[in-house]
Design a protein around this motif. Structure first.
Motif, PDB file in Angstrom:
ATOM      1  N   GLN A 183       0.847  -1.184   0.000  1.00 46.45           N
ATOM      2  CA  GLN A 183       0.000   0.000   0.000  1.00 46.45           C
ATOM      3  C   GLN A 183       0.891   1.245   0.000  1.00 46.45           C
ATOM      4  OE1 GLN A 183      -3.147   0.014  -0.341  1.00 46.45           O
ATOM      5  NE2 GLN A 183      -3.656   2.154   0.030  1.00 46.45           N
ATOM      6  N   VAL A 184       0.584   2.183  -0.869  1.00 43.98           N
ATOM      7  CA  VAL A 184       1.347   3.430  -0.974  1.00 43.98           C
ATOM      8  C   VAL A 184       0.724   4.453  -0.046  1.00 43.98           C
ATOM      9  CG1 VAL A 184       2.109   5.264  -2.490  1.00 43.98           C
ATOM     10  CG2 VAL A 184       1.965   2.909  -3.339  1.00 43.98           C
ATOM     11  N   GLN A 185       1.568   5.109   0.733  1.00 47.95           N
ATOM     12  CA  GLN A 185       1.093   6.172   1.627  1.00 47.95           C
ATOM     13  C   GLN A 185       1.853   7.450   1.333  1.00 47.95           C
ATOM     14  OE1 GLN A 185       1.590   4.357   5.553  1.00 47.95           O
ATOM     15  NE2 GLN A 185      -0.601   3.956   5.618  1.00 47.95           N
ATOM     16  N   LEU A 186       1.135   8.563   1.340  1.00 53.32           N
ATOM     17  CA  LEU A 186       1.724   9.877   1.104  1.00 53.32           C
ATOM     18  C   LEU A 186       1.411  10.759   2.306  1.00 53.32           C
ATOM     19  CD1 LEU A 186       0.926   8.598  -1.773  1.00 53.32           C
ATOM     20  CD2 LEU A 186       1.159  10.930  -2.613  1.00 53.32           C
ATOM     21  N   VAL A 187       2.438  11.404   2.828  1.00 56.38           N
ATOM     22  CA  VAL A 187       2.268  12.268   3.996  1.00 56.38           C
ATOM     23  C   VAL A 187       2.896  13.625   3.697  1.00 56.38           C
ATOM     24  CG1 VAL A 187       2.716  12.593   6.437  1.00 56.38           C
ATOM     25  CG2 VAL A 187       2.303  10.287   5.557  1.00 56.38           C
ATOM     26  N   GLU A 188       2.022  14.654   3.650  1.00 57.38           N
ATOM     27  CA  GLU A 188       2.503  16.015   3.405  1.00 57.38           C
ATOM     28  C   GLU A 188       2.886  16.705   4.713  1.00 57.38           C
ATOM     29  OE1 GLU A 188      -1.137  15.571   0.536  1.00 57.38           O
ATOM     30  OE2 GLU A 188      -0.664  15.099   2.604  1.00 57.38           O
ATOM     31  N   SER A 189       3.784  17.651   4.602  1.00 58.50           N
ATOM     32  CA  SER A 189       4.156  18.484   5.750  1.00 58.50           C
ATOM     33  C   SER A 189       4.672  19.819   5.223  1.00 58.50           C
ATOM     34  CB  SER A 189       5.217  17.795   6.609  1.00 58.50           C
ATOM     35  OG  SER A 189       6.381  17.549   5.854  1.00 58.50           O
ATOM     36  N   GLY A 190       4.778  20.777   6.131  1.00 61.33           N
ATOM     37  CA  GLY A 190       5.374  22.054   5.761  1.00 61.33           C
ATOM     38  C   GLY A 190       4.399  23.200   5.586  1.00 61.33           C
ATOM     39  N   GLY A 191       3.113  22.918   5.690  1.00 64.18           N
ATOM     40  CA  GLY A 191       2.141  24.001   5.563  1.00 64.18           C
ATOM     41  C   GLY A 191       2.181  24.926   6.773  1.00 64.18           C
ATOM     42  N   GLY A 192       1.458  26.034   6.664  1.00 58.83           N
ATOM     43  CA  GLY A 192       1.405  26.973   7.772  1.00 58.83           C
ATOM     44  C   GLY A 192       0.879  28.313   7.339  1.00 58.83           C
ATOM     45  N   LEU A 193       1.093  29.291   8.218  1.00 65.62           N
ATOM     46  CA  LEU A 193       0.649  30.666   7.972  1.00 65.62           C
ATOM     47  C   LEU A 193       1.861  31.509   7.598  1.00 65.62           C
ATOM     48  CD1 LEU A 193      -1.471  32.947   8.190  1.00 65.62           C
ATOM     49  CD2 LEU A 193      -0.880  33.109  10.626  1.00 65.62           C
ATOM     50  N   VAL A 194       1.738  32.273   6.524  1.00 69.17           N
ATOM     51  CA  VAL A 194       2.831  33.106   6.055  1.00 69.17           C
ATOM     52  C   VAL A 194       2.260  34.408   5.513  1.00 69.17           C
ATOM     53  CG1 VAL A 194       2.835  32.073   3.743  1.00 69.17           C
ATOM     54  CG2 VAL A 194       4.936  33.109   4.647  1.00 69.17           C
ATOM     55  N   GLN A 195       3.031  35.459   5.598  1.00 72.01           N
ATOM     56  CA  GLN A 195       2.583  36.735   5.038  1.00 72.01           C
ATOM     57  C   GLN A 195       2.776  36.752   3.534  1.00 72.01           C
ATOM     58  OE1 GLN A 195       4.721  39.805   7.217  1.00 72.01           O
ATOM     59  NE2 GLN A 195       2.958  40.073   8.582  1.00 72.01           N
ATOM     60  N   ALA A 196       1.997  37.564   2.877  1.00 69.36           N
ATOM     61  CA  ALA A 196       2.135  37.729   1.429  1.00 69.36           C
ATOM     62  C   ALA A 196       3.573  38.138   1.102  1.00 69.36           C
ATOM     63  CB  ALA A 196       1.155  38.770   0.922  1.00 69.36           C
ATOM     64  N   GLY A 197       4.100  37.521   0.043  1.00 69.31           N
ATOM     65  CA  GLY A 197       5.485  37.759  -0.352  1.00 69.31           C
ATOM     66  C   GLY A 197       6.463  36.780   0.251  1.00 69.31           C
ATOM     67  N   GLY A 198       6.004  36.005   1.219  1.00 73.69           N
ATOM     68  CA  GLY A 198       6.860  35.040   1.887  1.00 73.69           C
ATOM     69  C   GLY A 198       6.980  33.733   1.131  1.00 73.69           C
ATOM     70  N   SER A 199       7.666  32.783   1.770  1.00 71.59           N
ATOM     71  CA  SER A 199       7.936  31.493   1.151  1.00 71.59           C
ATOM     72  C   SER A 199       7.604  30.355   2.113  1.00 71.59           C
ATOM     73  CB  SER A 199       9.406  31.387   0.753  1.00 71.59           C
ATOM     74  OG  SER A 199       9.764  32.360  -0.198  1.00 71.59           O
TER      75      SER A 199
END
Length: 118
Positions: A1-17
């Motif tokens: 079974q293939v599993q995908l786990v995302e990470s790294g999201g969050g709150l950022v101001q416009a113009g940010g990365s």
């Protein structure tokens, strides 16, 4: 079974990365076409970027020049580097995997929220 786990999201101001990661377990990662998608509230799901098994990539028009998709086959991970973020980039971001011969994506992650404040 293939599993995908995302990470790294969050709150950022416009113009940010932000950089999103998607770790893939299961079958051979290098054989998969990997994609990033997003869904904003009240909108249809949108393709953001795709990377093929040879490392080539293309992007949705709304993110061209700002986002970069990459893959590390040694780490079974695909990344989405997002620069010059805009409030309209706010969405839940999903990674997905498919074989090169498939017409649709077979495997999806659970999603990670990205919120860009103005």
């Amino acid at each position: 079974q293939v599993q995908l786990v995302e990470s790294g999201g969050g709150l950022v101001q416009a113009g940010g990365s932000l950089r999103l990661s998607c770790a893939v377990s299961g079958r051979t990662f290098r054989d998969y076409v990997m994609g990033w998608f997003r869904r904003a509230p009240g909108k249809e799901r949108e393709r953001v970027a795709t990377t093929w098994t040879d490392g080539s990539a293309n992007y949705g028009d709304s993110v061209k020049g700002r986002f970069t998709i990459s893959r590390d086959n040694a780490k079974n991970t695909v990344y989405l580097q997002m620069n010059s973020l805009k409030p309209e980039d706010t969405a839940v971001y999903y990674c997905a995997a498919r074989s090169e011969t498939s017409s649709g994506y077979s495997y999806w992650g659970q999603g990670t929220q990205v919120t860009v404040s103005s």
